[in-house]
Scaffold this motif. Structure first.
Motif, PDB file in Angstrom:
ATOM      1  N   GLY A 200       0.838  -1.190   0.000  1.00  0.00           N
ATOM      2  CA  GLY A 200       0.000   0.000   0.000  1.00  0.00           C
ATOM      3  C   GLY A 200       0.873   1.240   0.000  1.00  0.00           C
ATOM      4  O   GLY A 200       2.070   1.193  -0.319  1.00  0.00           O
ATOM      5  N   ASN A 201       0.280   2.346   0.380  1.00  0.00           N
ATOM      6  CA  ASN A 201       1.004   3.620   0.400  1.00  0.00           C
ATOM      7  C   ASN A 201       2.058   3.613   1.501  1.00  0.00           C
ATOM      8  O   ASN A 201       1.752   3.311   2.657  1.00  0.00           O
ATOM      9  N   GLN A 202       3.283   3.936   1.156  1.00  0.00           N
ATOM     10  CA  GLN A 202       4.360   3.920   2.145  1.00  0.00           C
ATOM     11  C   GLN A 202       4.595   5.307   2.743  1.00  0.00           C
ATOM     12  O   GLN A 202       4.344   6.331   2.105  1.00  0.00           O
ATOM     13  N   MET A 203       5.106   5.292   3.966  1.00  0.00           N
ATOM     14  CA  MET A 203       5.494   6.540   4.613  1.00  0.00           C
ATOM     15  C   MET A 203       6.769   7.082   3.965  1.00  0.00           C
ATOM     16  O   MET A 203       7.553   6.342   3.365  1.00  0.00           O
ATOM     17  N   GLY A 204       6.974   8.402   4.124  1.00  0.00           N
ATOM     18  CA  GLY A 204       8.092   9.062   3.471  1.00  0.00           C
ATOM     19  C   GLY A 204       9.429   8.858   4.141  1.00  0.00           C
ATOM     20  O   GLY A 204      10.462   9.213   3.574  1.00  0.00           O
TER      21      GLY A 204
ATOM     22  N   LYS B  98      13.901   5.051  17.447  1.00  0.00           N
ATOM     23  CA  LYS B  98      14.854   5.250  18.549  1.00  0.00           C
ATOM     24  C   LYS B  98      16.000   6.166  18.155  1.00  0.00           C
ATOM     25  O   LYS B  98      16.651   6.766  19.018  1.00  0.00           O
ATOM     26  N   VAL B  99      16.272   6.276  16.851  1.00  0.00           N
ATOM     27  CA  VAL B  99      17.424   7.066  16.402  1.00  0.00           C
ATOM     28  C   VAL B  99      17.057   8.158  15.405  1.00  0.00           C
ATOM     29  O   VAL B  99      17.919   8.930  14.988  1.00  0.00           O
ATOM     30  N   ALA B 100      15.783   8.236  15.019  1.00  0.00           N
ATOM     31  CA  ALA B 100      15.336   9.277  14.080  1.00  0.00           C
ATOM     32  C   ALA B 100      13.885   9.626  14.417  1.00  0.00           C
ATOM     33  O   ALA B 100      12.965   8.906  14.033  1.00  0.00           O
ATOM     34  N   PRO B 101      13.655  10.720  15.118  1.00  0.00           N
ATOM     35  CA  PRO B 101      12.319  11.001  15.664  1.00  0.00           C
ATOM     36  C   PRO B 101      11.298  11.546  14.681  1.00  0.00           C
ATOM     37  O   PRO B 101      10.098  11.543  14.971  1.00  0.00           O
ATOM     38  N   TYR B 102      11.738  12.033  13.511  1.00  0.00           N
ATOM     39  CA  TYR B 102      10.803  12.656  12.570  1.00  0.00           C
ATOM     40  C   TYR B 102      10.334  11.623  11.534  1.00  0.00           C
ATOM     41  O   TYR B 102      11.142  11.045  10.803  1.00  0.00           O
ATOM     42  N   TYR B 103       9.013  11.424  11.486  1.00  0.00           N
ATOM     43  CA  TYR B 103       8.414  10.410  10.620  1.00  0.00           C
ATOM     44  C   TYR B 103       7.524  11.127   9.602  1.00  0.00           C
ATOM     45  O   TYR B 103       6.491  11.694   9.950  1.00  0.00           O
ATOM     46  N   TYR B 104       7.974  11.093   8.329  1.00  0.00           N
ATOM     47  CA  TYR B 104       7.295  11.878   7.293  1.00  0.00           C
ATOM     48  C   TYR B 104       6.298  11.036   6.492  1.00  0.00           C
ATOM     49  O   TYR B 104       6.524   9.853   6.231  1.00  0.00           O
ATOM     50  N   THR B 105       5.206  11.681   6.126  1.00  0.00           N
ATOM     51  CA  THR B 105       4.193  11.031   5.300  1.00  0.00           C
ATOM     52  C   THR B 105       4.726  10.857   3.871  1.00  0.00           C
ATOM     53  O   THR B 105       5.707  11.477   3.472  1.00  0.00           O
ATOM     54  N   GLY B 106       4.049  10.007   3.103  1.00  0.00           N
ATOM     55  CA  GLY B 106       4.604   9.548   1.837  1.00  0.00           C
ATOM     56  C   GLY B 106       4.284  10.401   0.625  1.00  0.00           C
ATOM     57  O   GLY B 106       3.367  11.217   0.617  1.00  0.00           O
ATOM     58  N   TRP B 107       5.051  10.162  -0.417  1.00  0.00           N
ATOM     59  CA  TRP B 107       4.902  10.789  -1.737  1.00  0.00           C
ATOM     60  C   TRP B 107       5.528   9.915  -2.815  1.00  0.00           C
ATOM     61  O   TRP B 107       5.154   9.968  -3.972  1.00  0.00           O
ATOM     62  N   HIS B 108       6.490   9.090  -2.409  1.00  0.00           N
ATOM     63  CA  HIS B 108       7.390   8.424  -3.350  1.00  0.00           C
ATOM     64  C   HIS B 108       6.933   7.032  -3.764  1.00  0.00           C
ATOM     65  O   HIS B 108       7.304   6.553  -4.839  1.00  0.00           O
ATOM     66  N   GLU B 109       6.156   6.356  -2.901  1.00  0.00           N
ATOM     67  CA  GLU B 109       5.712   4.997  -3.215  1.00  0.00           C
ATOM     68  C   GLU B 109       4.251   4.819  -2.790  1.00  0.00           C
ATOM     69  O   GLU B 109       3.966   4.224  -1.760  1.00  0.00           O
ATOM     70  N   PRO B 110       3.314   5.315  -3.586  1.00  0.00           N
ATOM     71  CA  PRO B 110       1.903   5.209  -3.223  1.00  0.00           C
ATOM     72  C   PRO B 110       1.334   3.806  -3.381  1.00  0.00           C
ATOM     73  O   PRO B 110       0.213   3.541  -2.929  1.00  0.00           O
ATOM     74  N   SER B 111       2.085   2.910  -3.983  1.00  0.00           N
ATOM     75  CA  SER B 111       1.592   1.532  -4.171  1.00  0.00           C
ATOM     76  C   SER B 111       2.765   0.601  -4.409  1.00  0.00           C
ATOM     77  O   SER B 111       3.030   0.190  -5.538  1.00  0.00           O
ATOM     78  N   THR B 112       3.468   0.247  -3.348  1.00  0.00           N
ATOM     79  CA  THR B 112       4.706  -0.506  -3.513  1.00  0.00           C
ATOM     80  C   THR B 112       4.423  -1.981  -3.732  1.00  0.00           C
ATOM     81  O   THR B 112       4.069  -2.706  -2.805  1.00  0.00           O
ATOM     82  N   GLU B 113       4.580  -2.426  -4.958  1.00  0.00           N
ATOM     83  CA  GLU B 113       4.290  -3.804  -5.344  1.00  0.00           C
ATOM     84  C   GLU B 113       5.576  -4.606  -5.437  1.00  0.00           C
ATOM     85  O   GLU B 113       6.473  -4.281  -6.220  1.00  0.00           O
ATOM     86  N   LEU B 114       5.675  -5.659  -4.622  1.00  0.00           N
ATOM     87  CA  LEU B 114       6.791  -6.580  -4.746  1.00  0.00           C
ATOM     88  C   LEU B 114       6.580  -7.442  -5.990  1.00  0.00           C
ATOM     89  O   LEU B 114       5.577  -7.308  -6.683  1.00  0.00           O
ATOM     90  N   GLN B 115       7.522  -8.324  -6.261  1.00  0.00           N
ATOM     91  CA  GLN B 115       7.424  -9.147  -7.463  1.00  0.00           C
ATOM     92  C   GLN B 115       7.847 -10.576  -7.179  1.00  0.00           C
ATOM     93  O   GLN B 115       8.701 -10.842  -6.321  1.00  0.00           O
TER      94      GLN B 115
END
Length: 366
Positions: free
Chosen positions: A161-165, A235-252
């Protein structure tokens, strides 16, 4: 869900010989007289042993293939821990060292630039839109055109699904904050980040936390709450950004074509059916785990700062995206064909998404 999957698998299998074209192969009308030979296929996956969700997809696939074939199709899965090359799946399957693979298409852009389009594209289609493109909008045919040159076939392998940034050690307020930023971000999004001044890299899953903790990278994107929390990035990076780059990440799932063509027709259809059913199961599992972990994150880790890039940053990323797509299309005729196919399908499907899902969600906002 498991019973539903099995029933659906049986129904799909029964209809296979009448509608083989649905699976993207050329078995329509083929002789499906089966023998009792047991065919054992080896699959190499990018993920470590027992990796959640992604690894579950390959286990589900192996079980479905075995059950639907009455034990005639046996899939042996080797994780990264055994074959030792998380990003070697393309070469493993192409060479025939492994019959099958499970990974992500955009990892192979250095081997064939046209592979990157089939995972997810920045500012592109949602999961339902992209699945429709694969099945009915020419996506599978274009993917066949790309991978057949390498002696392989690629089939959808499960969407997150849509991934976080991503996780950042510092807040991003302007485009200048991206200058020199060392970030794990694969695919076309990595090209975009480089265009705006960042320094993208690709690192296997098992090495991500250490790289972020030791300062090898300043930021990373992985998946979303479904997988990120257990990795400990907060634990090591406190800022969690919303997504733009992978709105539908499909594995293969990758298939060695020589091996595929050597199988009886009914087993070829079972193989593809099992892949698509396990891909669906992975998507709904990802949605469930993300919803569950998002609620857990807000309760148990209130110090995580959820952010969205400011509009000027988004504008710069979108401008870079458009520029790079235009350059790709000008260099490579097949890239141009895929880019135009995705853009045309997105325009058509997004108009419906806007009046259906988006309108509904907007009406429910408080």
């Amino acid at each position: 869900m498991k019973k539903f999957m099995q029933l659906f698998a049986v129904a799909a299998l029964i209809s296979t010989t009448a509608n083989a074209g649905w699976f993207g192969d050329d078995d329509k009308g083929a002789d499906v007289t089966k023998d009792n030979t047991v065919y054992t296929l080896k699959l190499a996956e990018t993920w470590p042993s027992n990796f959640p969700i992604f690894g579950d997809a390959t286990k589900n696939f192996a079980k479905l293939a075995n059950d639907m074939s009455g034990g005639r199709l046996v899939i042996k899965v080797d994780s990264k821990n055994k074959h030792k090359s998380a990003l070697g799946i393309f070469d493993f399957v192409k060479s025939g060292q492994y019959d099958l693979g499970h990974s992500a298409s955009y990892y192979w852009k250095g081997k064939d630039i046209n592979t990157l389009f089939f995972t997810s594209m920045p500012f592109g289609m949602t999961t339902s839109e992209q699945h429709s493109w694969f099945e009915y909008g020419g996506g599978q045919e274009l993917m066949d055109k790309v991978y057949s040159k390498h002696g392989m076939k690629s089939i959808i392998g499960g969407s997150t699904g849509n991934q976080m940034g991503g996780w950042f050690q510092k807040e991003i307020n302007t485009v200048n904050d991206l200058q020199g930023l060392k970030m794990r971000i694969p695919g076309f999004a990595g090209e975009i980040m480089a265009e705006v001044g960042a320094k993208p890299t690709n690192i296997p899953a098992g090495e991500l936390y250490t790289a972020l903790d030791r300062g090898t990278i300043d930021a990373l994107e992985w998946v979303g709450p479904s997988l990120d929390l257990r990795m400990g990035f907060h634990k090591v990076a406190p800022y969690y950004y919303t997504g733009w780059h992978e709105p539908s990440t499909e594995l293969q799932f990758l298939i060695n074509l020589e091996k595929y063509n050597s199988l009886p027709a009914d087993l070829r259809s079972i193989l593809i059916t099992a892949m698509k059913l396990s891909a669906y199961e992975m998507y709904v599992q990802s949605e469930h785990e993300s919803a569950k972990n998002w609620a857990s994150m807000k309760k148990d880790f209130p110090n995580i700062k959820v952010k969205t890039f400011p509009k000027p940053v988004f504008d710069a990323l979108r401008s870079a995206n458009d520029k790079l797509l235009k350059e790709l299309a000008a260099k490579n005729p097949l890239s141009k064909e895929i880019i135009e196919s995705q853009a045309n399908y997105l325009a058509k499907s997004r108009a419906w998404t806007a009046i259906s899902d988006q309108s509904y969600l907007n009406s429910q906002s408080k």
